[in-house]
Scaffold this motif. Structure first.
Motif, PDB file in Angstrom:
ATOM      1  N   UNK A  15      75.539  41.250  41.318  1.00 22.79           N
ATOM      2  CA  UNK A  15      76.921  40.828  41.053  1.00 22.79           C
ATOM      3  C   UNK A  15      77.099  40.304  39.632  1.00 22.79           C
ATOM      4  N   UNK A  16      76.061  39.753  39.055  1.00 17.55           N
ATOM      5  CA  UNK A  16      76.136  39.237  37.687  1.00 17.55           C
ATOM      6  C   UNK A  16      75.746  40.297  36.660  1.00 17.55           C
ATOM      7  N   UNK A  17      75.604  41.528  37.111  1.00 13.78           N
ATOM      8  CA  UNK A  17      75.257  42.663  36.243  1.00 13.78           C
ATOM      9  C   UNK A  17      73.956  42.454  35.478  1.00 13.78           C
ATOM     10  N   UNK A  18      73.026  41.727  36.090  1.00 15.67           N
ATOM     11  CA  UNK A  18      71.706  41.559  35.484  1.00 15.67           C
ATOM     12  C   UNK A  18      70.805  42.735  35.842  1.00 15.67           C
ATOM     13  N   UNK A  19      71.014  43.287  37.023  1.00 17.42           N
ATOM     14  CA  UNK A  19      70.297  44.484  37.455  1.00 17.42           C
ATOM     15  C   UNK A  19      71.279  45.384  38.201  1.00 17.42           C
ATOM     16  N   UNK A  20      70.904  46.648  38.338  1.00 20.98           N
ATOM     17  CA  UNK A  20      71.732  47.609  39.079  1.00 20.98           C
ATOM     18  C   UNK A  20      71.029  47.883  40.408  1.00 20.98           C
ATOM     19  N   UNK A  21      71.771  47.790  41.523  1.00 23.21           N
ATOM     20  CA  UNK A  21      71.138  48.054  42.821  1.00 23.21           C
ATOM     21  C   UNK A  21      70.676  49.503  42.922  1.00 23.21           C
ATOM     22  N   UNK A  22      69.641  49.715  43.721  1.00 17.46           N
ATOM     23  CA  UNK A  22      69.160  51.078  43.947  1.00 17.46           C
ATOM     24  C   UNK A  22      70.214  51.870  44.724  1.00 17.46           C
TER      25      UNK A  22
END
Length: 128
Positions: A38-45
């Motif tokens: 949600x914080x755009x730190x990582x992208x979900x698979x």
């Protein structure tokens, strides 16, 4: 464009009135991972996005096209074109210039007002 997926996920979750912990538990995801998404730190698979879409009861392409635009945005555009979706804003339906009809007969102003009240109530209750 992949950054937009976190914002979309947050908006969906908040519209449903759920916490990160609620969604994480329901989708067997860690709250820490969900927070990073949600914080755009990582992208979900892709797999995680599909699980979320199933949980939210939405088309997975909506989120996949945001997270992986090169791969899924063309598919989403193609799907929308095939469906020939016509978007109508609910508030435009009840505009004074709009005539609602049923079985090719125009509805009265009273019937239109009743339908407007009913639909507005449904939308408000769903948001809660």
């Amino acid at each position: 464009m992949a950054q937009a997926v976190g914002s979309a996920m947050r908006q969906i979750r908040k519209n449903r009135g759920e916490s990160i912990v609620d969604v994480a538990k329901a989708t067997h995801t860690s709250p820490a991972s969900f927070t990073k998404w949600e914080n755009d730190q990582t992208v979900p698979s892709e797999r995680s996005i599909r699980k979320l879409a199933e949980y939210y009861n939405i088309d997975p392409l909506e989120l996949l096209a945001l997270a992986y635009p090169d791969k899924y945005a063309p598919l989403q555009a193609e799907k929308l074109e095939e469906a020939k979706i016509k978007t109508i804003r609910v508030e435009d339906i009840f505009d004074n210039d709009t005539v609602l009809s049923y079985n090719d007969k125009p509805l009265s102003a009273t019937a239109k007002a009743m339908i407007s009240a009913f639909i507005s109530g449904m939308i408000v209750n769903r948001a809660e």
